[in-house]
Design a protein around this motif. Sequence first.
Motif, mmCIF file in Angstrom:
data_model
loop_
_atom_site.group_PDB
_atom_site.id
_atom_site.type_symbol
_atom_site.label_atom_id
_atom_site.label_comp_id
_atom_site.label_asym_id
_atom_site.label_seq_id
_atom_site.Cartn_x
_atom_site.Cartn_y
_atom_site.Cartn_z
ATOM 1 N N GLY A 1 0.824 -1.196 0.000
ATOM 2 C CA GLY A 1 0.000 0.000 0.000
ATOM 3 C C GLY A 1 0.858 1.246 0.000
ATOM 4 O O GLY A 1 2.077 1.191 0.186
ATOM 5 N N SER A 2 0.228 2.387 -0.284
ATOM 6 C CA SER A 2 0.952 3.662 -0.240
ATOM 7 C C SER A 2 0.047 4.743 0.309
ATOM 8 O O SER A 2 -1.185 4.688 0.162
ATOM 9 N N ILE A 3 0.672 5.718 0.948
ATOM 10 C CA ILE A 3 -0.039 6.879 1.500
ATOM 11 C C ILE A 3 0.644 8.139 0.976
ATOM 12 O O ILE A 3 1.872 8.247 1.009
ATOM 13 N N THR A 4 -0.153 9.066 0.491
ATOM 14 C CA THR A 4 0.346 10.406 0.164
ATOM 15 C C THR A 4 -0.359 11.384 1.071
ATOM 16 O O THR A 4 -1.593 11.345 1.201
ATOM 17 N N VAL A 5 0.408 12.252 1.745
ATOM 18 C CA VAL A 5 -0.196 13.206 2.668
ATOM 19 C C VAL A 5 -0.046 14.624 2.142
ATOM 20 O O VAL A 5 0.887 14.941 1.392
ATOM 21 N N ALA A 6 -0.994 15.469 2.538
ATOM 22 C CA ALA A 6 -0.999 16.878 2.140
ATOM 23 C C ALA A 6 -0.756 17.745 3.361
ATOM 24 O O ALA A 6 -1.359 17.524 4.421
ATOM 25 N N LEU A 7 0.117 18.743 3.190
ATOM 26 C CA LEU A 7 0.396 19.701 4.271
ATOM 27 C C LEU A 7 -0.215 21.063 3.987
ATOM 28 O O LEU A 7 -0.104 21.971 4.821
ATOM 29 N N VAL B 1 -9.007 2.208 -9.904
ATOM 30 C CA VAL B 1 -7.959 1.971 -8.922
ATOM 31 C C VAL B 1 -8.560 2.119 -7.521
ATOM 32 O O VAL B 1 -9.215 3.114 -7.224
ATOM 33 N N GLU B 2 -8.323 1.129 -6.672
ATOM 34 C CA GLU B 2 -8.840 1.165 -5.315
ATOM 35 C C GLU B 2 -8.158 2.288 -4.539
ATOM 36 O O GLU B 2 -6.928 2.379 -4.511
ATOM 37 N N VAL B 3 -8.963 3.133 -3.877
ATOM 38 C CA VAL B 3 -8.412 4.321 -3.234
ATOM 39 C C VAL B 3 -9.295 4.723 -2.064
ATOM 40 O O VAL B 3 -10.499 4.431 -2.044
ATOM 41 N N GLU B 4 -8.710 5.407 -1.094
ATOM 42 C CA GLU B 4 -9.454 5.840 0.083
ATOM 43 C C GLU B 4 -8.863 7.158 0.577
ATOM 44 O O GLU B 4 -7.656 7.262 0.799
ATOM 45 N N GLU B 5 -9.718 8.192 0.735
ATOM 46 C CA GLU B 5 -9.288 9.423 1.378
ATOM 47 C C GLU B 5 -9.285 9.183 2.883
ATOM 48 O O GLU B 5 -10.252 8.621 3.427
ATOM 49 N N ILE B 6 -8.233 9.612 3.575
ATOM 50 C CA ILE B 6 -8.127 9.343 5.006
ATOM 51 C C ILE B 6 -7.744 10.605 5.772
ATOM 52 O O ILE B 6 -7.100 11.517 5.234
ATOM 53 N N VAL C 1 -4.241 10.250 1.235
ATOM 54 C CA VAL C 1 -4.899 9.332 0.300
ATOM 55 C C VAL C 1 -4.167 8.003 0.374
ATOM 56 O O VAL C 1 -2.926 7.967 0.323
ATOM 57 N N TYR C 2 -4.930 6.930 0.517
ATOM 58 C CA TYR C 2 -4.365 5.589 0.693
ATOM 59 C C TYR C 2 -4.740 4.716 -0.495
ATOM 60 O O TYR C 2 -5.913 4.620 -0.856
ATOM 61 N N LEU C 3 -3.729 4.117 -1.123
ATOM 62 C CA LEU C 3 -3.950 3.165 -2.222
ATOM 63 C C LEU C 3 -3.464 1.792 -1.752
ATOM 64 O O LEU C 3 -2.253 1.533 -1.712
ATOM 65 N N PRO C 4 -4.370 0.915 -1.368
ATOM 66 C CA PRO C 4 -3.973 -0.332 -0.713
ATOM 67 C C PRO C 4 -3.222 -1.313 -1.598
ATOM 68 O O PRO C 4 -2.502 -2.175 -1.087
#
Length: 814
Positions: free
Chosen positions: A91-97, A117-122, A143-146
Amino acid sequence: MSLPPSKARVVIIGGGIIGCSVAYHLAKKGWTDVVLLERKQLTSGTTWHAAGLIAQLRATENMTRLAKYSQELYGDLEAETDVATGFRRTGSITVALTDERQEEIFRQASMARAFGVEVEEISPEEVKSRYERLNIDGVKAGVYLPRDGQGDPGNIALALAKGARMRGAQVLERVKVTGLRKDGRRVSGVEWQTLEGTGVIECDHVVNCGGMWGHELGRMAGANVPLHACEHFYIVSDTVPNLGRLPVLRVPDECAYYKEDAGKMLLGAFEPNAKPWGMSGIPESFEFDQLQEDFDHFEPILEKAVNRMPMLAEVGIHTFFNGPESFTPDDAYHLGLTPETDNFWVAAGFNSIGIQSAGGAGMALAEWMEAGEKPFDLGDVDISRMQPFQGNRQYLFERSKETLGLLYADHFPYRQKATARGIRRTPLHEHLKSHGAVFGELAGWERANWFADEGQEREYQYSWKRQNWFENAAREHMAVRENVGIYDMSSFGKIRVEGPDAEAFLNYVGGGDYSVPIGKIVYTQLLNQRGGIEADVTVTRLSEAAYLVVTPAATCLADETWMRRHIGDFRVVITDVTAGEAVLAVMGPNSRKLLQAVSPNDFTNAKNPFGTAQEVEVGMALARVHRVTYVGELGWEVYVSADMAAHVFEVLHAAGQEMNAKLCGMHMMDSCRIEKGFRHFGHDITCEDHVLEAGLGFAVKRDKTDFIGREAVLRKRDAGLDRRLIQFRLGDPEPLLYHAEPILRDGEVVSFLTSGSYGHALGSAIGLGYVPCTGEDVQQVLSSSYEIEVAGVRFKAEASLKPFYDPKSERVKV
């Protein structure tokens, strides 16, 4: 060591992951006599030190398709070849500042859903729950892409090489390519050298997978492969106690990515100002080499990383690594058949995403080579998008400083490159600049995108919301709708096709009817055998034996190349004459009045109806006017030789002041064209979009007996459409549309927008997108309820097949 054979069907140069992938996929297609040559050892250039991040989501549907294919391939390779690839879905996580970055990643999440593409805002707290050692101070969202993952780059390449060998390919190390032999537009042989001697391989195809050597290999073939190596830095920590497996983490606002690997933490950087490398050439001895450490350059990234990941302050640095990777002028890799040749292919310049891209890129290139045409739209990466000047070494050096950092920069809409600017200027550049033009760059051309007011800063202030030029462009837009606007179209490509067979040739390569009187303009498409659109152009008959084909600026070389490859026995000469003429568009309800004020010629419908050209006088100059429009208003394009262009501008501009004519830019043209539903090549129409499904059947003359794509057009006509290009208008005037926003039909995601802009005359954002419609009539398609998703929020949209603006095109023909 085995010596290379004397003959081969294909020679692949370069044994990194992409070369191994091309060999694997060609062999898998049953190609025999596949030979891969590596100057040193496999993976010894860039592949061996890659970080091995394997993500699915890219900026367009087809690039995402290729990335997803890579991931699936790597997951199966180990079982096929018994070579451990280290591939695992972490999985991967991209974060916003920042708020702007949050909008960007949420828009990307919406796009991911449209692309399957499977995706989840977190939330920040959910980020923390998946990455407990992360300091979430300042984190606004993630945003998490499992299903994203990581792997061992070197072993993935070796697995591909083994898979290729298992199918009969020869993979030879310690064989240096020293030259290429040419026969006309074909490479006929590859000259090689080993410690044991030298030789030549005669071949049908050559594939340049040379990575950072790709530019020089291209020059051997007389082909332009613009790329430049840059230094890429990362550190690996000492072992972190109880680290456990973690998702890949990206913090683009701090230019950093993090990857857990065997109990250690890898921190990599895409810094804003990169360090180009290899300006004097790559050393002959280069093999698994590291570059000199530059801790001062990396330190700003590390300082932020220690705050973001405090454990980095508690463990030592095990490795400080600096290695070279190749970058292209636009941060997209190079794939396909080079325009200068008929059998020299390229797959190189992967901009630090080579591991996640190589599987899909190798598959796509193999299919292209097998079929002789692209399997689907590859315009983002097709080597023919590169302009000849972009192979200039100084240009590449200057541009490469920026492109590495752009990977993690905010990907704002309309963002302009800052480096290597001002190279291609129209004859009107300085005039436009003196009147407040703010320039953008496309294919090297400096183009006036909008005009600043007196005292307004002449620069972009980027945002995902309304940018600082929004109202300027709105005023330009309404000037064209209500009065008259003048704008520079000189950058558009102009290709002269002439000779005794010019008419017959165009009737073969194009879908329109070019057996027309002198002065007639034909809007038309060049089609492929599937009925897909290879080019969207106008063709003007200049004389019995000469035509002018006008193309988008970015595709001029590609369109010229497409025509050249289909000349066959036709007696024609094809010449790019873009730089010879400037073009000023005069558009709007009062355009006829303005032209009549500066010219003694007749611009009435009787003399110069829509779709015709005529020679005229303007001021003291001579020009040719084409009565066509890309903005949906009465208007003319004024073609004038470069030497007289400034005079014609001055005359038109002076006369225009009496009528409050407004100088306009490219942003106006885009917003006007989308109100009118005019298609944009490369977005709304591509080589995989059938001309009938694109709503352009009116431009195809199906009664012609022979033209490329005719059978596909007739088949689609008889079978019915599987999708339609629909225009959408948001009910809410606030949201902005750009491209790739999901289209929801009756609550379900069915597609995405191919392009979007703001319709200033209509008062809301407008988009175009294809909607699946197999077995449905028009009424069924339009009777559904539609929404467009923007950064996770759904907005109601009105759908139409006819343009929302002037649906009967009455305004252009008055």
